[in-house]
Design an enzyme around this catalytic site. Structure first.
Site, mmCIF file in Angstrom:
data_model
loop_
_atom_site.group_PDB
_atom_site.id
_atom_site.type_symbol
_atom_site.label_atom_id
_atom_site.label_comp_id
_atom_site.label_asym_id
_atom_site.label_seq_id
_atom_site.Cartn_x
_atom_site.Cartn_y
_atom_site.Cartn_z
ATOM 1 C CG ASN A 280 -4.518 10.590 8.156
ATOM 2 O OD1 ASN A 280 -4.665 11.473 8.995
ATOM 3 N ND2 ASN A 280 -3.556 9.689 8.224
ATOM 4 N N GLY A 281 -8.030 10.203 5.360
ATOM 5 C CA GLY A 281 -9.097 10.425 4.391
ATOM 6 C C GLY A 281 -10.358 9.863 5.018
ATOM 7 C CG HIS B 74 -11.656 5.383 1.792
ATOM 8 N ND1 HIS B 74 -12.157 6.601 2.183
ATOM 9 C CD2 HIS B 74 -10.321 5.454 1.948
ATOM 10 C CE1 HIS B 74 -11.162 7.396 2.546
ATOM 11 N NE2 HIS B 74 -10.023 6.718 2.410
ATOM 12 C CD GLU C 6 -8.092 0.804 3.663
ATOM 13 O OE1 GLU C 6 -7.546 1.255 4.696
ATOM 14 O OE2 GLU C 6 -8.288 1.487 2.657
ATOM 15 C CG ASN D 100 -1.876 1.115 1.303
ATOM 16 O OD1 ASN D 100 -1.767 2.071 0.528
ATOM 17 N ND2 ASN D 100 -2.816 1.053 2.220
ATOM 18 C CG ASP E 227 -3.210 12.798 15.101
ATOM 19 O OD1 ASP E 227 -4.136 12.452 15.872
ATOM 20 O OD2 ASP E 227 -2.244 12.070 14.824
ATOM 21 C CG MET E 228 -10.246 12.948 15.988
ATOM 22 S SD MET E 228 -11.062 14.584 15.880
ATOM 23 C CE MET E 228 -12.154 14.350 14.483
ATOM 24 C CD GLU F 295 -10.589 0.609 13.141
ATOM 25 O OE1 GLU F 295 -9.574 0.286 13.792
ATOM 26 O OE2 GLU F 295 -10.679 0.464 11.906
ATOM 27 N NE ARG G 1 -5.825 2.523 -0.904
ATOM 28 C CZ ARG G 1 -5.860 3.647 -0.201
ATOM 29 N NH1 ARG G 1 -4.821 4.031 0.508
ATOM 30 N NH2 ARG G 1 -6.949 4.387 -0.185
ATOM 31 N NE ARG H 273 -7.401 13.796 1.448
ATOM 32 C CZ ARG H 273 -7.500 12.480 1.293
ATOM 33 N NH1 ARG H 273 -8.506 11.961 0.618
ATOM 34 N NH2 ARG H 273 -6.593 11.679 1.801
ATOM 35 N N GLY I 264 -9.081 4.871 11.740
ATOM 36 C CA GLY I 264 -8.470 5.463 12.931
ATOM 37 C C GLY I 264 -9.406 6.236 13.850
HETATM 38 N N1 LIG Z 1 -7.266 7.001 20.002
HETATM 39 C C1 LIG Z 1 -7.609 7.831 19.026
HETATM 40 N N2 LIG Z 1 -8.494 8.824 19.251
HETATM 41 C C2 LIG Z 1 -8.836 9.677 18.268
HETATM 42 N N3 LIG Z 1 -8.358 9.613 17.023
HETATM 43 C C3 LIG Z 1 -7.483 8.635 16.732
HETATM 44 C C4 LIG Z 1 -7.059 7.703 17.705
HETATM 45 N N4 LIG Z 1 -6.169 6.844 17.116
HETATM 46 C C5 LIG Z 1 -6.052 7.253 15.832
HETATM 47 N N5 LIG Z 1 -6.832 8.326 15.601
HETATM 48 C C6 LIG Z 1 -6.942 9.121 14.373
HETATM 49 O O1 LIG Z 1 -7.073 8.322 13.215
HETATM 50 C C7 LIG Z 1 -6.597 9.064 12.077
HETATM 51 C C8 LIG Z 1 -5.782 8.155 11.190
HETATM 52 O O2 LIG Z 1 -6.590 7.100 10.795
HETATM 53 P P1 LIG Z 1 -6.009 5.894 9.909
HETATM 54 O O3 LIG Z 1 -7.149 5.022 9.557
HETATM 55 O O4 LIG Z 1 -4.864 5.295 10.599
HETATM 56 O O5 LIG Z 1 -5.533 6.743 8.660
HETATM 57 P P2 LIG Z 1 -4.959 6.401 7.233
HETATM 58 O O6 LIG Z 1 -4.879 4.894 7.114
HETATM 59 O O7 LIG Z 1 -5.962 7.017 6.316
HETATM 60 O O8 LIG Z 1 -3.635 7.070 7.193
HETATM 61 C C9 LIG Z 1 -5.822 10.248 12.655
HETATM 62 O O9 LIG Z 1 -6.579 11.426 12.536
HETATM 63 C C10 LIG Z 1 -5.671 9.901 14.125
HETATM 64 O O10 LIG Z 1 -5.659 11.036 14.922
HETATM 65 C C1 LIG Z 2 -8.548 7.554 -1.300
HETATM 66 C C2 LIG Z 2 -8.066 8.114 -0.024
HETATM 67 O O1 LIG Z 2 -8.512 9.127 0.445
HETATM 68 O O2 LIG Z 2 -7.140 7.395 0.597
HETATM 69 P P1 LIG Z 2 -6.444 7.762 1.983
HETATM 70 O O3 LIG Z 2 -7.530 7.771 3.028
HETATM 71 O O4 LIG Z 2 -5.479 6.618 2.171
HETATM 72 O O5 LIG Z 2 -5.780 9.090 1.800
HETATM 73 MG MG LIG Z 3 -6.174 3.461 6.754
#
Ligand SMILES: Nc1ncnc2c1ncn2[C@@H]1O[C@H](COP(=O)(O)OP(=O)(O)O)[C@@H](O)[C@H]1O
Ligand SMILES: CC(=O)OP(=O)(O)O
Ligand SMILES: [Mg+2]
Length: 366
Positions: A177-178, A146, A348, A7, A248-249, A299, A57, A207, A296
């Site tokens: 993040n997305g 996604h 994924e 990925n 970052d949330m 969950e 991916r 975004r 993220g």
């Molecule tokens: N315990 C938590 N509480 C709140 N937000 C969280 C926590 N753990 C991860 N996150 C948030 O999840 C997001 C990342 O999600 P993730 O699915 O890992 O992203 P991606 O795979 O798209 O990079 C970030 O904004 C992060 O702050």
């Molecule tokens: C398509 C897309 O937004 O992917 P990611 O969440 O990994 O940035």
């Molecule tokens: Mg992810």
């Protein structure tokens, strides 16, 4: 069969090695500029004997790819043609494919597309209301993203409900993040919030998601911003980052707890957008069985789940506070609630491995 899943993001390479459904090893190479070096690092550090396939991916598969696909030169050329529609994602995916084909000659390579699951969108859901000829000429269409996650999570949700997938209507909320929402009717995507590109829809880490398209003209004409700068503003400096100064949330939640008003507003905007989509997709589905939170934020952030669905009890949508605070995976609505709300961790990479294996097995049989 051993399967390597890659990925590749715009600055990182994530990999997983599976033996059947068992995860053998995984890793992440960050701040990648040289994909060949990063992949040599991966292939040098894991035991790849008996490797049956590599699953990649690929974010944008356009209108053509509705299934995972064995990669040939012609498939690579087709993915290249889609670069203008996913300038951040497809070039990284292509770099990974190019290097893997070179380093692992003779190992079949399979592309698994984010867009594929959404090829079932009804025409009315996938069509933007603009000049038809222009739309057709330039591929202006809701592709959705996604899909691998929405497919996996909607299937897992049906299992959690102990009902056949074909009879379950779910709204899946992939909040990473997305972020994107998807209405899944009996296993088929019928509405999704991302569109031509992964910019539309929910508020994300960096975004903006939905906005009046006239914002773009206004910034261009009034502020004199070049289009590339507006692109950067909406894709990289918007969302939580734009509103709260952090994408970052976890950071935004802790700033809110410390009394930061910008952070509080950012979370309100984020959750209100989710609530709007839940209402819209409930209407699209007509009957709603489940809402699944994943990725993220979905969950891990109980507060975001609770605030997004607050006040929807008249629609049969309710969260049990004690369950929401303690459940890592499973049901968080009260016993007997009309709509089952749940937390379903996405995977994924496992889904890419499963789909890759099905392509290899299918081509061996065929
Ligand atoms: N315990 C938590 N509480 C709140 N937000 C969280 C926590 N753990 C991860 N996150 C948030 O999840 C997001 C990342 O999600 P993730 O699915 O890992 O992203 P991606 O795979 O798209 O990079 C970030 O904004 C992060 O702050
Ligand atoms: C398509 C897309 O937004 O992917 P990611 O969440 O990994 O940035
Ligand atoms: Mg992810």
């Amino acid at each position: 069969m051993r399967i390597l899943v890659l990925n590749n993001g715009s600055s990182s390479v994530k990999y997983r090695l599976y033996d059947g459904d068992d995860l053998v090893s995984k890793g992440l190479v960050e701040r990648v500029t040289d994909y060949a070096a990063a992949l040599r690092e991966v292939t040098g550090s894991v035991d790849l004997t008996g490797l049956g396939a590599v699953g990649h991916r690929v974010v944008h598969g356009g209108l053509r790819f509705s299934e995972p696909t064995l990669i040939t030169d012609e498939v690579v050329a087709a993915i290249e043609e889609l670069v203008p529609l996913a300038p951040l994602h497809n070039p990284a995916n292509l770099a990974g494919i190019g290097v893997a084909r070179k380093l692992l000659p003779g190992v079949p390579q399979v592309a698994v597309f984010d867009t594929a699951f959404h090829r079932t969108l009804p025409e009315a859901a996938a069509t933007y209301a603009i000049d038809r000829e222009v739309a057709d000429r330039y591929g202006i269409h809701r592709y959705g993203f996604h899909g691998t996650s929405h497919a996996y999570v909607s299937r897992r949700t049906a299992t959690l409900l102990d009902r056949p997938l074909a009879g379950v209507n779910t709204i899946t909320l992939h909040l990473g993040n997305g972020a994107s929402a998807c209405a899944v009717e009996g296993g088929r995507s019928v509405a999704t919030s991302m569109g031509l590109t992964p910019l539309e829809g929910l508020v994300m880490g960096s975004r903006s998601g939905d906005l009046d398209p006239a914002v773009v003209f206004h910034l261009h004409r009034t502020a004199g911003m070049p289009v590339d700068e507006i692109d950067d503003l909406l894709n990289h400096r918007g969302g939580l980052m734009g509103l709260a100064g952090a994408g970052d949330m976890r950071e935004v939640l802790s700033r809110r707890a410390a009394g930061d008003r910008a952070a509080a507003l950012a979370i309100d905007v984020y959750c209100r957008r989710i609530r709007s989509y839940v209402g819209a997709y409930y209407a699209v589905l007509g009957r709603l069985d489940a809402i699944a939170f994943t990725a993220g934020v979905g969950e891990n952030a109980a507060a975001v789940r609770a605030e997004s669905l607050a006040g929807l009890d008249r629609l049969g949508i309710e969260i049990d506070a004690a369950r929401n605070d303690s459940v890592r995976e499973g049901i968080i609505s009260p016993e007997g609630a009309p709509v089952t709300v749940c937390v379903v961790p996405t995977d994924e990479e496992l889904e890419i491995a499963t789909q890759t294996r099905s392509v290899i097995n299918g081509s061996a049989e065929g």
